[in-house]
Design a protein around this motif. Structure first.
Motif, short mmCIF file in Angstrom:
data_model
loop_
_atom_site.label_atom_id
_atom_site.label_comp_id
_atom_site.label_asym_id
_atom_site.label_seq_id
_atom_site.Cartn_x
_atom_site.Cartn_y
_atom_site.Cartn_z
N VAL A 1 0.85 -1.19 0.00
CA VAL A 1 0.00 0.00 0.00
C VAL A 1 0.89 1.23 0.00
N CYS A 2 0.58 2.18 -0.86
CA CYS A 2 1.36 3.43 -0.91
C CYS A 2 1.20 4.18 0.41
N SER A 3 2.30 4.59 0.99
CA SER A 3 2.25 5.29 2.27
C SER A 3 1.75 6.73 2.13
N ASN A 4 1.66 7.23 0.91
CA ASN A 4 1.24 8.61 0.70
C ASN A 4 -0.25 8.71 0.35
N CYS A 5 -0.69 7.99 -0.68
CA CYS A 5 -2.09 8.08 -1.12
C CYS A 5 -2.91 6.86 -0.72
N HIS A 6 -2.26 5.86 -0.08
CA HIS A 6 -2.94 4.66 0.45
C HIS A 6 -3.58 3.82 -0.65
N SER A 7 -3.05 3.88 -1.86
CA SER A 7 -3.54 3.03 -2.94
C SER A 7 -2.90 1.65 -2.84
N PHE A 8 -3.66 0.65 -3.25
CA PHE A 8 -3.20 -0.73 -3.15
C PHE A 8 -2.63 -1.20 -4.49
N ASP A 9 -1.47 -1.83 -4.44
CA ASP A 9 -0.81 -2.40 -5.62
C ASP A 9 -0.59 -1.35 -6.70
N THR A 10 0.08 -0.27 -6.33
CA THR A 10 0.38 0.78 -7.31
C THR A 10 1.87 1.07 -7.43
N LEU A 11 2.72 0.30 -6.72
CA LEU A 11 4.16 0.55 -6.78
C LEU A 11 4.79 -0.22 -7.93
N SER A 12 5.63 0.46 -8.68
CA SER A 12 6.35 -0.17 -9.79
C SER A 12 7.80 0.31 -9.78
N TRP A 13 8.70 -0.54 -10.29
CA TRP A 13 10.13 -0.24 -10.32
C TRP A 13 10.44 0.48 -11.62
N ARG A 14 10.70 1.78 -11.52
CA ARG A 14 10.93 2.58 -12.72
C ARG A 14 11.66 3.86 -12.35
N GLU A 15 12.01 4.60 -13.40
CA GLU A 15 12.67 5.88 -13.19
C GLU A 15 11.65 6.89 -12.67
N PRO A 16 12.01 7.70 -11.68
CA PRO A 16 11.07 8.71 -11.18
C PRO A 16 10.86 9.79 -12.24
N PRO A 17 9.70 10.45 -12.21
CA PRO A 17 9.46 11.54 -13.18
C PRO A 17 10.44 12.67 -12.95
N GLU A 18 10.79 13.33 -14.05
CA GLU A 18 11.73 14.45 -13.95
C GLU A 18 11.13 15.58 -13.14
#
Length: 503
Positions: free
Chosen positions: A423-440
């Motif tokens: 769960v995202c610790s900021n917006c509390h969404s479930f299964d939204t984390l992915s391994w990628r480059e952060p936005p510029e």
């Protein structure tokens, strides 16, 4: 107050106009004579106007009487509500007009006007299932939470509006941060309407936040059965919940059960990196190194990741650097052009003290896609080759202002996490984390950071080292064994250290 004053002034103006008009009619000369069957009647102008008004009123009354007679006829024929519907038709018209005006006011953001229209509609309609909902939403819009809560509680009394009341109270508790009460209300709403998508998602999120993995899996299964979730997405999310359940079991000391749960999670979603890591550890502790290798390899085929490389290294912790370099070819040949593969190979060559080969492996990556990790690796290479401290410090200083590289990022709010979480610790969404480059980011770095390389030392461009003959390699002095350790001290916190790769 202003509206009341306007109505009083309008009434006074109407009375004045009516009086003025009556005066003109009284002063007007002329008459009209009506002769019917030898009977003649003469009328003045004012009398004719009054007679016309009375005639219109009589016609209107005649239509009303005809309608009443029709309603009475229907009542006598068995329609028990015909007369009551006829008598309340005008009230219903006014009530529904007020209700529609209230809905328009609510959509326009006029909360107080919407509440006034809701009260007027209730006065005429006596339909609380309609007017209470409008009142509650209007109260929320104006910030009157107490009135909104009381109105939602009224909706609980009716079977038809109970779900709306529970859902409204649940949303209020979520806004207040009372997740425990919101969880209870979400379960009640889910029991009333199990197919409601928003309720399903809210309950699943709350269960995941409170580590109720078993309940979350039951909710997820319901989403699948009701057709609200594709089967492949269900398998992945069920694997995530199984993995979290395995972690909790492991913390309680039931290692065997935790291993089985981790293996199950990996079987449901082989490309889920955290599940693959934990399943590989489970197989390794059982002594099944082949199965552990197979699990890591299958996940690496989907996406190379440093955690997978660490789990693969842990399968044979005591092997020599040369043996490890050979064994890791199982992974490195799958995606030879991937940045993670190149950095992994460079670290393996550093561990084997083959610094020229490490430089050749990573030089293109540093030139075309620099980040904190590959620049730190370059610092380790420079230290291993015996370069001046100024050169090493230059690379490390450059790494401080370079992009961090791929990280666990929430697809919903773009929040960056140090480790994977369900769960995202900021917006509390479930299964939204992915391994990628952060936005510029458009944010500017602190003034003066571009001067760091000039202060601590000039960075030399990473040019591929010439291939040395075997005799030259044997004659070359070996690099100090603590070179990489020194680089680790100043490396950024979240960048993978070379020493960790060696261990």
């Amino acid at each position: 107050m202003l509206w009341s004053l306007i109505k009083i002034l309008a009434f006074v103006a109407f009375v004045m106009l009516a009086t003025y008009g009556a005066t003109l009619l009284l002063d007007m000369q002329g008459s009209a004579t009506i002769d019917i069957g030898g009977v003649a009647a003469s009328f003045s102008v004012i009398e004719m106007v009054i007679g016309l008004i009375l005639l219109v009123a009589l016609v209107w009354l005649a239509f009303k009487l005809i309608g009443l007679l029709i309603a009475t006829f229907r009542f006598l024929n068995g329609d028990e509500t015909a007369i009551s519907r006829y008598l309340s038709r005008n009230r219903e018209r006014k009530g529904y007009e007020a209700l529609s005006e209230g809905m328009m006011a609510l959509a326009s953001g006029e909360g107080r006007l919407a509440m006034a229209k809701a009260n007027r509609a209730e006065k005429y309609l006596h339909r609380p299932e309609l007017t209470n909902l409008l009142t509650a939403q209007a109260a929320e819009l104006t910030g009157d939470r107490e009135t909104a809560e009381q109105t939602y509680r009224k909706l609980l009394e009716d079977e038809k509006t109970r779900f709306v009341g529970v859902r409204g109270l649940m949303k209020q508790k979520l806004e207040q941060g009372d997740t425990e009460t919101a969880m209870i209300l979400a379960k009640k709403a889910f029991a009333i309407k199990p197919k409601h998508v928003e309720t399903q998602d809210t309950l699943l999120r709350l269960q995941a936040e409170q580590a109720d993995w078993k309940g979350a899996r039951e909710t997820l299964t319901t989403k699948l059965k009701t057709g609200q979730l594709p089967r492949n997405v269900h398998r992945r999310r069920d694997a995530i919940l199984a993995l979290c359940e395995a972690k909790d079991i492991f913390e309680t000391g039931h290692t065997l059960q935790a291993h089985e749960a981790a293996i199950e999670a990996n079987r449901m979603s082989p490309d889920l990196i955290p599940a693959a890591v934990m399943a590989a550890q489970a197989y390794d502790e059982k002594g099944n190194k082949r199965a552990a290798t197979r699990v890591v390899k299958k996940a690496w085929e989907v996406q190379p990741h440093p955690d997978l490389a660490a789990a693969f290294a842990a399968i044979e912790p005591d092997e020599t650097p040369q043996a490890r370099l050979k064994r890791f070819s199982t992974l490195t040949r799958l995606h030879p052009d991937d940045a993670e593969t190149k950095m992994l190979l460079a670290e393996l060559h550093i561990a084997a003290e083959d610094f020229p080969e490490a430089r050749r492996t990573i030089s293109d990556l540093v030139a075309n896609d620099p980040n904190a990790r590959n620049m730190t690796i370059m610092a380790a290479i420079e230290r291993g080759e015996g370069s001046a401290d100024a050169v090493v410090r230059g690379w490390l200083a450059k790494a401080l202002t370079a992009p961090r590289g791929p990280q666990w990022i929430c697809d919903n709010c773009q929040h960056i996490h140090a480790t994977w979480e369900p769960v995202c610790s900021n917006c509390h969404s479930f299964d939204t984390l992915s391994w990628r480059e952060p936005p510029e980011s458009d944010a500017a770095m602190p003034t003066g950071t571009e001067m760091l390389p000039l202060i601590v030392g000039q960075i030399e461009p990473p040019t591929p080292a010439p291939v040395a003959s075997p005799s030259a390699v044997e004659a070359a002095p070996s690099a100090p064994t603590d070179a990489v350790t020194d680089a680790e001290v100043v490396e950024d916190d979240e960048a993978e250290t070379v020493v960790e790769r060696r261990n």
